[in-house]
Design a protein around this motif. Structure first.
Motif, PDB file in Angstrom:
ATOM      1  N   ARG A 198       0.807  -1.225   0.000  1.00 64.81           N
ATOM      2  CA  ARG A 198       0.000   0.000   0.000  1.00 64.81           C
ATOM      3  C   ARG A 198       0.840   1.274   0.000  1.00 64.81           C
ATOM      4  O   ARG A 198       0.337   2.340   0.301  1.00 64.81           O
ATOM      5  N   CYS A 199       2.097   1.163  -0.353  1.00 63.20           N
ATOM      6  CA  CYS A 199       2.932   2.367  -0.468  1.00 63.20           C
ATOM      7  C   CYS A 199       2.494   3.157  -1.703  1.00 63.20           C
ATOM      8  O   CYS A 199       2.326   2.579  -2.790  1.00 63.20           O
ATOM      9  N   PRO A 200       2.310   4.487  -1.595  1.00 66.27           N
ATOM     10  CA  PRO A 200       1.901   5.280  -2.765  1.00 66.27           C
ATOM     11  C   PRO A 200       2.899   5.207  -3.921  1.00 66.27           C
ATOM     12  O   PRO A 200       2.504   5.319  -5.077  1.00 66.27           O
ATOM     13  N   PHE A 201       4.190   5.014  -3.618  1.00 64.73           N
ATOM     14  CA  PHE A 201       5.183   4.884  -4.688  1.00 64.73           C
ATOM     15  C   PHE A 201       4.841   3.672  -5.560  1.00 64.73           C
ATOM     16  O   PHE A 201       4.972   3.711  -6.782  1.00 64.73           O
ATOM     17  N   GLN A 202       4.410   2.593  -4.901  1.00 66.76           N
ATOM     18  CA  GLN A 202       4.020   1.377  -5.615  1.00 66.76           C
ATOM     19  C   GLN A 202       2.842   1.661  -6.545  1.00 66.76           C
ATOM     20  O   GLN A 202       2.859   1.295  -7.729  1.00 66.76           O
ATOM     21  N   PHE A 203       1.813   2.345  -6.030  1.00 68.33           N
ATOM     22  CA  PHE A 203       0.635   2.627  -6.843  1.00 68.33           C
ATOM     23  C   PHE A 203       1.001   3.504  -8.040  1.00 68.33           C
ATOM     24  O   PHE A 203       0.517   3.281  -9.149  1.00 68.33           O
TER      25      PHE A 203
END
Length: 299
Positions: A198-203
């Motif tokens: 759920r890291c925003p970098f991942q999204f």
């Protein structure tokens, strides 16, 4: 039954550990244990099962902890409502920080809060964006700085837009020749150092590459920015960093930077939509708007 006992009950339930709970509420371990024991005696119920791994909620504890949270929230709302009848806001604001305080302009924010709202008690705590969103929804936090993505529970949250944060793809310094001229397809086939759930970098990466028709080759996971940078420097693969961090790492000779197309994340200050008219939330947001301006800048 006292509110401080309920607050201790909820904190122990959230941490699962007497020592961590004591640290969070600035109390001693014996005091926390005594408060839990007194509450259990008053209720005539065991709220926790004590195990070698920590404190685990009993069935009764799981049922009652949600009621305790609602009671504390109601007490906070009563205090804030009372403050609205006075000239100044009064209460506690528990704020999650998803980055270093300097990057979130905390020095100016704190100075203005002390000057304009001296009766608001600020609790500042480090949280990842994912944990901060959970904290707002459970009532552990009143508000938080967070990167916004399409995966956020936007229906329940409202926020103050602050800025857009530039991001950059980085790879090992020794890969400079193959990375600097690579296109999206070539990048997607290289190994990637990945992020916590759920890291925003991942999204951001997944959405960007999926939009271009590619998936990513994830080979290893790091748990924070410094670990990601170290793994890239060690030659494990590519990752995504804040552009300012990426340029610092590049200047240190640890990584090379791919910057053929810009990428960015929106940084906002989020809180529960139902608390939009809460005097404490309004006061904090008003100061943030003064500190950050209109939110149009890139930071």
């Amino acid at each position: 039954m006292e509110l401080y006992q309920l607050r201790t009950f909820v904190t122990v339930a959230e941490t699962g550990n007497l020592t961590r709970a004591a640290q969070r509420i600035n109390a001693s371990g014996p005091a926390v244990s005594a408060q839990i024991k007194a509450l259990e005696e008053e209720l005539g119920l065991e709220l926790f099962a004590r195990t070698a791994r920590g404190m685990s909620l009993t069935d009764a504890g799981r049922e009652l902890v949600e009621r305790a949270r609602r009671t504390l929230e109601a007490a906070g709302e009563l205090l804030s409502a009372a403050g609205s009848f006075r000239a100044e806001a009064v209460g506690v604001a528990r704020i999650g920080l998803n980055n270093e305080p300097g990057r979130l302009r905390m020095t100016e924010f704190l100075a203005r809060m002390r000057s304009d709202h001296p009766r608001i008690e600020l609790h500042l705590m480090q949280y990842s964006t994912a944990d901060a969103l959970d904290g707002i929804l459970t009532g552990e936090l009143d508000a938080a700085f967070a990167y916004e993505t399409a995966n956020d529970p936007v229906a329940e949250l409202k926020g103050v837009p602050l800025c857009r944060v530039d991001m950059a793809i980085v790879g090992p310094a020794s890969w400079r020749g193959r990375i600097e001229e690579a296109d999206w397809g070539e990048l997607s086939g290289m190994p990637w150092v990945w992020f916590p759930e759920r890291c925003p970098f991942q999204f951001l990466l997944e959405e960007t590459f999926a939009h271009k028709g590619f998936s990513l080759n994830k080979v290893i996971v790091g748990d924070n920015d410094s670990t990601l940078r170290a793994l890239v420097a060690a030659g494990c693969g590519l990752t995504l960093l804040r552009r300012d961090d990426a340029l610092d790492a590049c200047a240190a000779g640890d990584v090379c930077v791919w910057e053929r197309e810009p990428m960015s994340l929106a940084l906002s200050f989020l809180y529960r939509r139902t608390r939009e008219n809460d005097p404490v939330i309004r006061a904090v947001c008003g100061v943030l708007e003064q500190v950050w301006g209109d939110g149009a800048d890139v930071c």
